[in-house]
Scaffold this motif. Sequence first.
Motif, short mmCIF file in Angstrom:
data_model
loop_
_atom_site.label_atom_id
_atom_site.label_comp_id
_atom_site.label_asym_id
_atom_site.label_seq_id
_atom_site.Cartn_x
_atom_site.Cartn_y
_atom_site.Cartn_z
N PHE A 97 29.57 33.88 60.73
CA PHE A 97 29.73 33.76 59.49
C PHE A 97 31.08 33.92 58.79
N GLY A 98 31.74 35.21 59.37
CA GLY A 98 33.09 35.10 58.92
C GLY A 98 34.10 34.01 59.44
N LEU A 99 33.77 33.27 60.35
CA LEU A 99 34.68 32.17 60.70
C LEU A 99 34.37 30.94 59.97
N ARG A 100 33.11 30.76 59.42
CA ARG A 100 32.76 29.40 58.46
C ARG A 100 33.11 29.82 57.33
N ALA A 101 33.22 31.15 56.82
CA ALA A 101 33.67 31.69 55.46
C ALA A 101 35.31 31.47 55.14
N GLN A 102 36.14 31.30 56.24
CA GLN A 102 37.24 31.15 56.09
C GLN A 102 37.70 29.94 55.07
N PRO A 103 38.98 29.94 54.62
CA PRO A 103 39.43 28.60 54.06
C PRO A 103 39.65 27.55 54.77
N ARG A 104 39.37 26.22 54.53
CA ARG A 104 39.22 25.18 55.09
C ARG A 104 40.67 25.03 56.05
N ARG A 105 41.86 25.23 55.66
CA ARG A 105 43.06 25.25 56.25
C ARG A 105 43.13 26.08 57.69
N ILE A 106 42.45 26.98 57.59
CA ILE A 106 42.55 27.99 58.84
C ILE A 106 40.91 28.22 59.50
#
Length: 350
Positions: A97-106
Amino acid sequence: MRISVHGVTKRFRAFTALDRISLDIASGELIALLGPSGSGKTTLLRIVAGLEWPDEGEVRFDGEDALARSVGDRHVGFVFQHYALFRHMTIFENVAFGLRAQPRRIRPSEAEIAKRVKTLLDLVQLDWLAYRYPSQLSGGQRQRIALARALATQPRVLLLDEPFGALDAKVRKELRRWLRQLHDEIHITSVFVTHDQEEALEVADRVVLLDAGRIEQVGTPQQVYENPASAFVHDFIGESNNVPVTIESGIARFGSRPLDIDTRGLASGTAMLFVRPHDLAIVDSDAAALHGTVRRIHGLGPARRIEIALRDGEREHLVEVEAARHLVLHPGTNVGLRPNAYRLFANPPS
């Protein structure tokens, strides 16, 4: 990452939760914040995380002002007591979840996310549960998944608030050994809050003892146990017998009876004698500093606990002694006691 807290004060209206707290945490260190309820340990943790802001003082991460950054910009992983897993998501999706919630650029690609989640589930030894739901896991398993989720975004700091508080005693013991082993593998700077002294002494590199919003002592588990800096620390860490005494011209007295102990330069006045149960020996009366009467005998295994009443005029003070099973004693027996190791602390002025 190194964390420096300097002069931090936090008030909630008239209540001072933290009073000028200063603390340095080395990079890769595992620190335990230990103290009774209301001592300020969770407030300090939340300030480091960015969930609370201090009224005074500063917090620095590797020398940079952490208070100038939001909670999202501090790169902190947080593990709560009650897991906070998403019930409608599989274990894999919870960790991702935390990885998918990161801004698209990172944000990593789906392949990278899958690889990292698998690595983390392997790390917490629960890869075989990837497609189950939180309700299908035990409490200990859920807490390990919560830890994997906190590590997924590769935080610079890991913060844990009473991480094992909701678990039964046996599972707590297993998980704290596992946490220590995990930390030795990943070496992330970690701070965890607990009121369980055994947990802090077993897991932490250093222990920070707090009381009433102030730091009482900072040291290794061995230092705070063997060389407590105050009466509070001695009483809070480990088991302790507390005997009120009076110091008069370098002589300690229990009631009117002088005690054959070294007052170690303590000034005249009232004080408290602290002796751990295993440091209090039952001896012949002639060699005794204290005298008492056996009240109760209990305990299993190679050692028993002997409850002994010391009398000071009309008052009785109960102490507990650890004694070998071969020692023959009965309730009502009069015994002598000698402290083999002890500490004396002057009482604060009234």
